[in-house]
Design a protein around this motif. Sequence first.
Motif, PDB file in Angstrom:
ATOM      1  N   GLU A  29       0.835  -1.193   0.000  1.00 52.90           N
ATOM      2  CA  GLU A  29       0.000   0.000   0.000  1.00 52.90           C
ATOM      3  C   GLU A  29       0.875   1.249   0.000  1.00 52.90           C
ATOM      4  O   GLU A  29       2.024   1.229   0.434  1.00 52.90           O
ATOM      5  N   SER A  30       0.291   2.345  -0.474  1.00 52.28           N
ATOM      6  CA  SER A  30       1.037   3.610  -0.480  1.00 52.28           C
ATOM      7  C   SER A  30       0.532   4.580   0.596  1.00 52.28           C
ATOM      8  O   SER A  30       1.283   5.430   1.057  1.00 52.28           O
ATOM      9  N   ASP A  31      -0.719   4.417   0.998  1.00 57.66           N
ATOM     10  CA  ASP A  31      -1.294   5.291   2.030  1.00 57.66           C
ATOM     11  C   ASP A  31      -1.522   4.476   3.288  1.00 57.66           C
ATOM     12  O   ASP A  31      -2.357   3.573   3.296  1.00 57.66           O
ATOM     13  N   TYR A  32      -0.783   4.813   4.319  1.00 57.89           N
ATOM     14  CA  TYR A  32      -0.914   4.060   5.563  1.00 57.89           C
ATOM     15  C   TYR A  32      -0.414   4.898   6.726  1.00 57.89           C
ATOM     16  O   TYR A  32       0.093   6.010   6.540  1.00 57.89           O
ATOM     17  N   GLN A  57       8.112  14.570   6.928  1.00 59.59           N
ATOM     18  CA  GLN A  57       8.685  15.001   8.200  1.00 59.59           C
ATOM     19  C   GLN A  57       8.436  13.957   9.269  1.00 59.59           C
ATOM     20  O   GLN A  57       7.325  13.444   9.420  1.00 59.59           O
ATOM     21  N   ASN A  58       9.475  13.653  10.027  1.00 59.03           N
ATOM     22  CA  ASN A  58       9.355  12.689  11.109  1.00 59.03           C
ATOM     23  C   ASN A  58       8.549  13.264  12.265  1.00 59.03           C
ATOM     24  O   ASN A  58       8.733  14.419  12.663  1.00 59.03           O
ATOM     25  N   ALA A  59       7.666  12.446  12.825  1.00 55.74           N
ATOM     26  CA  ALA A  59       6.840  12.887  13.943  1.00 55.74           C
ATOM     27  C   ALA A  59       7.665  12.990  15.222  1.00 55.74           C
ATOM     28  O   ALA A  59       8.620  12.226  15.429  1.00 55.74           O
ATOM     29  N   THR A  60       7.265  13.929  16.061  1.00 55.89           N
ATOM     30  CA  THR A  60       7.918  14.144  17.354  1.00 55.89           C
ATOM     31  C   THR A  60       6.858  14.449  18.396  1.00 55.89           C
ATOM     32  O   THR A  60       5.925  15.206  18.129  1.00 55.89           O
ATOM     33  N   GLU A  61       7.007  13.825  19.560  1.00 60.89           N
ATOM     34  CA  GLU A  61       6.140  14.101  20.708  1.00 60.89           C
ATOM     35  C   GLU A  61       7.023  14.174  21.940  1.00 60.89           C
ATOM     36  O   GLU A  61       7.378  13.169  22.537  1.00 60.89           O
ATOM     37  N   ASN A  62       7.379  15.383  22.308  1.00 56.95           N
ATOM     38  CA  ASN A  62       8.231  15.610  23.486  1.00 56.95           C
ATOM     39  C   ASN A  62       9.524  14.805  23.362  1.00 56.95           C
ATOM     40  O   ASN A  62      10.305  15.030  22.454  1.00 56.95           O
ATOM     41  N   ARG A  63       9.766  13.837  24.257  1.00 55.23           N
ATOM     42  CA  ARG A  63      11.025  13.074  24.237  1.00 55.23           C
ATOM     43  C   ARG A  63      11.008  11.936  23.222  1.00 55.23           C
ATOM     44  O   ARG A  63      12.006  11.234  23.070  1.00 55.23           O
ATOM     45  N   PHE A  64       9.881  11.737  22.567  1.00 51.09           N
ATOM     46  CA  PHE A  64       9.736  10.634  21.625  1.00 51.09           C
ATOM     47  C   PHE A  64       9.767  11.155  20.188  1.00 51.09           C
ATOM     48  O   PHE A  64       9.069  12.115  19.867  1.00 51.09           O
ATOM     49  N   SER A  65      10.571  10.530  19.366  1.00 52.44           N
ATOM     50  CA  SER A  65      10.608  10.899  17.955  1.00 52.44           C
ATOM     51  C   SER A  65      10.795   9.642  17.129  1.00 52.44           C
ATOM     52  O   SER A  65      11.210   8.598  17.649  1.00 52.44           O
ATOM     53  N   VAL A  66      10.445   9.739  15.855  1.00 56.18           N
ATOM     54  CA  VAL A  66      10.583   8.578  14.977  1.00 56.18           C
ATOM     55  C   VAL A  66      11.528   8.917  13.841  1.00 56.18           C
ATOM     56  O   VAL A  66      11.740  10.073  13.490  1.00 56.18           O
ATOM     57  N   ASN A  67      12.101   7.859  13.277  1.00 62.39           N
ATOM     58  CA  ASN A  67      12.873   7.959  12.044  1.00 62.39           C
ATOM     59  C   ASN A  67      12.137   7.091  11.024  1.00 62.39           C
ATOM     60  O   ASN A  67      12.219   5.864  11.066  1.00 62.39           O
ATOM     61  N   PHE A  68      11.402   7.751  10.150  1.00 62.74           N
ATOM     62  CA  PHE A  68      10.571   7.075   9.170  1.00 62.74           C
ATOM     63  C   PHE A  68      11.287   7.055   7.841  1.00 62.74           C
ATOM     64  O   PHE A  68      11.541   8.108   7.251  1.00 62.74           O
ATOM     65  N   GLN A  69      11.620   5.866   7.381  1.00 61.84           N
ATOM     66  CA  GLN A  69      12.283   5.677   6.097  1.00 61.84           C
ATOM     67  C   GLN A  69      11.343   4.878   5.206  1.00 61.84           C
ATOM     68  O   GLN A  69      11.340   3.647   5.252  1.00 61.84           O
ATOM     69  N   LYS A  70      10.554   5.594   4.388  1.00 62.27           N
ATOM     70  CA  LYS A  70       9.498   4.921   3.642  1.00 62.27           C
ATOM     71  C   LYS A  70      10.045   3.925   2.630  1.00 62.27           C
ATOM     72  O   LYS A  70       9.511   2.825   2.482  1.00 62.27           O
ATOM     73  N   ALA A  71      11.098   4.294   1.935  1.00 65.84           N
ATOM     74  CA  ALA A  71      11.633   3.398   0.912  1.00 65.84           C
ATOM     75  C   ALA A  71      12.172   2.114   1.538  1.00 65.84           C
ATOM     76  O   ALA A  71      12.026   1.019   0.990  1.00 65.84           O
ATOM     77  N   ALA A  72      12.764   2.251   2.684  1.00 67.93           N
ATOM     78  CA  ALA A  72      13.317   1.091   3.393  1.00 67.93           C
ATOM     79  C   ALA A  72      12.277   0.385   4.237  1.00 67.93           C
ATOM     80  O   ALA A  72      12.555  -0.670   4.813  1.00 67.93           O
ATOM     81  N   TYR A  90       6.963  -2.055  24.115  1.00 67.04           N
ATOM     82  CA  TYR A  90       6.661  -1.113  23.040  1.00 67.04           C
ATOM     83  C   TYR A  90       6.305  -1.904  21.787  1.00 67.04           C
ATOM     84  O   TYR A  90       7.036  -2.794  21.371  1.00 67.04           O
ATOM     85  N   PHE A  91       5.169  -1.537  21.217  1.00 61.23           N
ATOM     86  CA  PHE A  91       4.688  -2.206  20.016  1.00 61.23           C
ATOM     87  C   PHE A  91       4.628  -1.232  18.857  1.00 61.23           C
ATOM     88  O   PHE A  91       4.096  -0.126  18.987  1.00 61.23           O
ATOM     89  N   CYS A  92       5.154  -1.660  17.750  1.00 58.82           N
ATOM     90  CA  CYS A  92       5.033  -0.946  16.498  1.00 58.82           C
ATOM     91  C   CYS A  92       3.774  -1.481  15.802  1.00 58.82           C
ATOM     92  O   CYS A  92       3.508  -2.685  15.859  1.00 58.82           O
ATOM     93  N   ALA A  93       3.010  -0.598  15.193  1.00 63.53           N
ATOM     94  CA  ALA A  93       1.764  -1.036  14.555  1.00 63.53           C
ATOM     95  C   ALA A  93       1.544  -0.291  13.245  1.00 63.53           C
ATOM     96  O   ALA A  93       2.000   0.848  13.069  1.00 63.53           O
ATOM     97  N   TYR A  94       0.806  -0.944  12.358  1.00 59.88           N
ATOM     98  CA  TYR A  94       0.545  -0.436  11.003  1.00 59.88           C
ATOM     99  C   TYR A  94      -0.932  -0.561  10.694  1.00 59.88           C
ATOM    100  O   TYR A  94      -1.586  -1.511  11.107  1.00 59.88           O
ATOM    101  N   ILE A  95      -1.437   0.418   9.953  1.00 62.21           N
ATOM    102  CA  ILE A  95      -2.786   0.297   9.405  1.00 62.21           C
ATOM    103  C   ILE A  95      -2.802   1.028   8.077  1.00 62.21           C
ATOM    104  O   ILE A  95      -2.249   2.123   7.954  1.00 62.21           O
ATOM    105  N   HIS A  96      -3.406   0.429   7.062  1.00 64.32           N
ATOM    106  CA  HIS A  96      -3.439   1.155   5.795  1.00 64.32           C
ATOM    107  C   HIS A  96      -4.762   1.889   5.640  1.00 64.32           C
ATOM    108  O   HIS A  96      -5.757   1.580   6.297  1.00 64.32           O
TER     109      HIS A  96
END
Lengths: 114, 114
Positions: A29-32, A57-72, A90-96
């Motif tokens: 999928e491309s939109d998720y 742009q990578n999301a940030t919430e106070n002390r928490f930030s992500v490194n989102f690499q879509k191609a990878a 900590y759980f990573c989760a996806y939804i399209h």
Amino acid sequence: AQTVTQSQPEMSVQEAETVTLSCTYDTSESDYYLFWYKQPPSRQMILVIRQEAYKQQNATENRFSVNFQKAAKSFSLKISDSQLGDAAMYFCAYIHQGAQKLVFGQGTRLTINP
Amino acid sequence: DTGVSQDPRHKITKRGQNVTFRCDPISEHNRLYWYRQTLGQGPEFLTYFQNEAQLEKSRLLSDRFSAERPKGSFSTLEIQRTEQGDSAMYLCASSSNRLSYEQYFGPGTRLTVT
């Protein structure tokens, strides 16, 4: 079918240090959306941070930030200035887009050493 | 602000008995989800309601499982003729139409089948 993989069953970090939790996912999928949820021991799951795939742009919430690499297809969580209260699964989760079910990874147990 | 609530928090039952769990979503959320989480794993999707309509069911939801949301508010999940393999945490989540992909979880019901 979409899959989410967390390759680190356990991680530990010293209080006040920085830790990065890894997550990879597989989708055609491309939109998720991607999420990190925190589940403290015997307590409910809390949404920590979310990332829309269309946003560069990578999301940030106070002390928490992500490194989102879509191609990878990589979505890591960085916790800065770790605190004792950050100890949890900590759980990573996806939804399209248009789907109803979240697909979760296996989780990473984070321990904070005082 | 009341979050998602679930009742009971813990249930111990003997194999072959029927059990019923209740979930009360966040009041303005019209979407409701059930997930199952076994020890050391991420949650797995069971079923989804939009208002009172059950719109999606996982293959995990065998014939012994039934879920209802009769008035589009609270939901119940019933397991008939419980088996030891049903032992798990049963999680309920809810979301709004506007942010349907952002699901908020309740504390869960931990089921132990002896």
